[in-house]
Write a protein that holds these residues in place. Sequence first.
Motif, PDB file in Angstrom:
ATOM      1  N   ASP A 155       0.817  -1.222   0.000  1.00  0.00           N
ATOM      2  CA  ASP A 155       0.000   0.000   0.000  1.00  0.00           C
ATOM      3  C   ASP A 155       0.850   1.272   0.000  1.00  0.00           C
ATOM      4  N   ALA A 156       1.932   1.233   0.789  1.00  0.00           N
ATOM      5  CA  ALA A 156       2.750   2.450   0.933  1.00  0.00           C
ATOM      6  C   ALA A 156       3.737   2.633  -0.219  1.00  0.00           C
ATOM      7  N   GLU A 157       3.742   1.697  -1.168  1.00  0.00           N
ATOM      8  CA  GLU A 157       4.711   1.708  -2.276  1.00  0.00           C
ATOM      9  C   GLU A 157       6.150   1.815  -1.773  1.00  0.00           C
ATOM     10  N   SER A 158       6.420   1.044  -0.698  1.00  0.00           N
ATOM     11  CA  SER A 158       7.800   0.963  -0.205  1.00  0.00           C
ATOM     12  C   SER A 158       8.499  -0.267  -0.769  1.00  0.00           C
ATOM     13  N   ILE A 159       7.704  -1.299  -1.028  1.00  0.00           N
ATOM     14  CA  ILE A 159       8.271  -2.561  -1.516  1.00  0.00           C
ATOM     15  C   ILE A 159       7.782  -2.790  -2.940  1.00  0.00           C
ATOM     16  N   ALA A 160       8.684  -3.257  -3.808  1.00  0.00           N
ATOM     17  CA  ALA A 160       8.299  -3.688  -5.156  1.00  0.00           C
ATOM     18  C   ALA A 160       8.705  -5.140  -5.300  1.00  0.00           C
ATOM     19  N   LEU A 161       7.831  -5.923  -5.912  1.00  0.00           N
ATOM     20  CA  LEU A 161       8.105  -7.363  -5.993  1.00  0.00           C
ATOM     21  C   LEU A 161       7.725  -7.901  -7.370  1.00  0.00           C
ATOM     22  N   VAL A 162       8.567  -8.788  -7.894  1.00  0.00           N
ATOM     23  CA  VAL A 162       8.247  -9.506  -9.133  1.00  0.00           C
ATOM     24  C   VAL A 162       8.179 -10.991  -8.807  1.00  0.00           C
ATOM     25  N   HIS A 163       7.339 -11.701  -9.548  1.00  0.00           N
ATOM     26  CA  HIS A 163       7.008 -13.074  -9.153  1.00  0.00           C
ATOM     27  C   HIS A 163       6.799 -13.944 -10.387  1.00  0.00           C
ATOM     28  N   ASN A 164       7.309 -15.154 -10.313  1.00  0.00           N
ATOM     29  CA  ASN A 164       6.978 -16.193 -11.291  1.00  0.00           C
ATOM     30  C   ASN A 164       6.374 -17.337 -10.505  1.00  0.00           C
ATOM     31  N   GLY A 165       5.179 -17.807 -10.903  1.00  0.00           N
ATOM     32  CA  GLY A 165       4.568 -18.932 -10.195  1.00  0.00           C
ATOM     33  C   GLY A 165       3.120 -18.652  -9.869  1.00  0.00           C
ATOM     34  N   ILE A 166       2.574 -19.425  -8.951  1.00  0.00           N
ATOM     35  CA  ILE A 166       1.166 -19.267  -8.592  1.00  0.00           C
ATOM     36  C   ILE A 166       1.021 -19.382  -7.077  1.00  0.00           C
TER      37      ILE A 166
END
Length: 612
Positions: free
Chosen positions: A91-102
């Motif tokens: 929510d605070a746009e402090s963390i960015a994450l990329v993901h492969n999978g389910i």
Amino acid sequence: MCGIFGYLGNKNSLQACLKGLKQLEYRGYDSAGIAGLKGGKLYFTKKAGKISVLEEKISLQNLQLDLAIGHTRWATHGKADDENAHPHFDDAESIALVHNGIVENYTFLKEMLQKKGFIFRSETDTEVIVQLIAYYYQKNPKLNQAVRKALKEIKGQFAIALIHKDFPDQIIAATRESPLAIGYSDDRSEVLISSDPNAFLDEKLHILFLQTDEIAIVKKDRVKVFDKWFHPIVKATELLDSGFEPATKGEFEHFMLKEIYEQPLTIQKTLLGRYSEEFGTAELEHLFFSSGELQSVQHVVILACGTSWHAGCLASLMLEDMARIPTHAEIASEMRYKNPIISKDTLVIAISQSGETADTIAAVREAKSKGAKILGICNVNNSTLARESDSCLFLKAGPEISVCSTKAFTSQIALLSLFTLFMARLRHLDKEGGLHFLNELKKIPRLVRNVLDNAPQIEKIAKKYSHFPHFFFLGRRYMYVTSQEAALKLKEISYLNASAYPAGELKHGPIALISPHLPVVAFCANKQTYDKTLNNLMEVKARGAPIITFAPHGALEIERIADDIIWLPATIDELATFPSSVAGQLFAYYIAKERGTDIDHPRNLAKSVTVE
Ligand code: F6R
């Protein structure tokens, strides 16, 4: 699926990430995005469409990032739009994450977080991971612990990379049953993270592979890896000197066409140095099973998906015919849930061009847990299949770029033909029989070249039929599998409906479909079943369907039946798939070209299918 990439080092992180993502685009190309840190601030851009679309947008913003993570997506949860593109944020746009999978339990976790006031902006399962990390981080501001706690809650399979704006010098990477490689340079001036080490391009790097539930804290001067209890562990590294040369289309309009035309050479490369004329058998390096072990095999199970499964089906016919070993080819995603019967006398062969197909890898792990020995057949060195097999034979076909598999398929069947010969010679086949097969196999590159010389005729016939929305493919024995593969090529790149049936089954139902509006494509290059196939075609003709046949020179009876004939060089039944399927690839290619589809990147597909 999806590709994730991360960069931390002296070069321009944004450009390094874009370069890496382009190498991962084969894993999905619905949307792409990059997030990075600069002076403690988090920047990002994400966009629906291919990486070129993202690149255009980013160059306008001219970002100079200290470190970056990127993603190229194949949509699972939520449509392919800007909002669902990765990275995702708390929510605070402090963390960015990329993901492969389910994330299998994402509905439960999302509801739980929503009740606690978290606002979700996308339809993805991925957003749950980043919000859950934020939730634990709010409770106790130790990022590593928050990541560990969140991942413990998640059910499913994943590889992730994340950054936090309060930690401007690190990327956190973690995985469960998904490949994730970390590479660092000799002088520790840069670290790269990727779903596939082959995306490390021309870098000379020390590579380590994260295993299930391991977490890495990646900084420029060190990579620390922890197990699931967060105990530090020492990982072995290997030196990867990829000597990579970026693939180009050369004079060809599409990679697919280029790869079709490479086949005389790629088949040759697969065969080269792998047979002995003296003994009329195959000599397979990297086959680490003893002759005794292979002689005692009572049963072979082949695991694969898609085109590789078709190669497996052909191998199962050959292994039964020539080596007299009961063999069946299983679709990997089905095999896992069958509780397969595997004994100490079972040999499991797993076939995968990429070596990363999640269904195939999961089935391999299931078979291994039952004590099976795994023989991998793979095109990509350093792939998960190559690492997890007891013995792995490589196709040597070179990188296959087009999503639609062509040259890998013919190399797979070339290698499986050699393996069959080897097994047959160990058992029933005499030297003379072995030499006969070998001599026919050695002729295949030349026969494939003859098919390619006939491309203008195939193009003409393909154009004539390109307006039909449905096609019906037929064949018997090896030609049935060949027709399945040809139908798959057509579906995949032209988006037309094409089903394949064993010709003898026609009368048990599908004949009701036959009409002048449904072209029937028949593969007739098996001598053993030729007459019977002709009878089936007579039944089709009587019902007015247009008939296109793929037939060997000299099969003159066909002329009375077929509307159009694609003539092929003749060979023995076991090897007839080579010329037939290359002609089938060209047929599909020219229909797709006429229809104007995106041939190298067909909609909804990805080159490597890394979700189950
Ligand atoms: C079809 C095609 C797919 C793949 C399948 C398995 O042209 O490319 O059907 O064959 O996704 O991929 P690999 O061989 O990488 O396991």
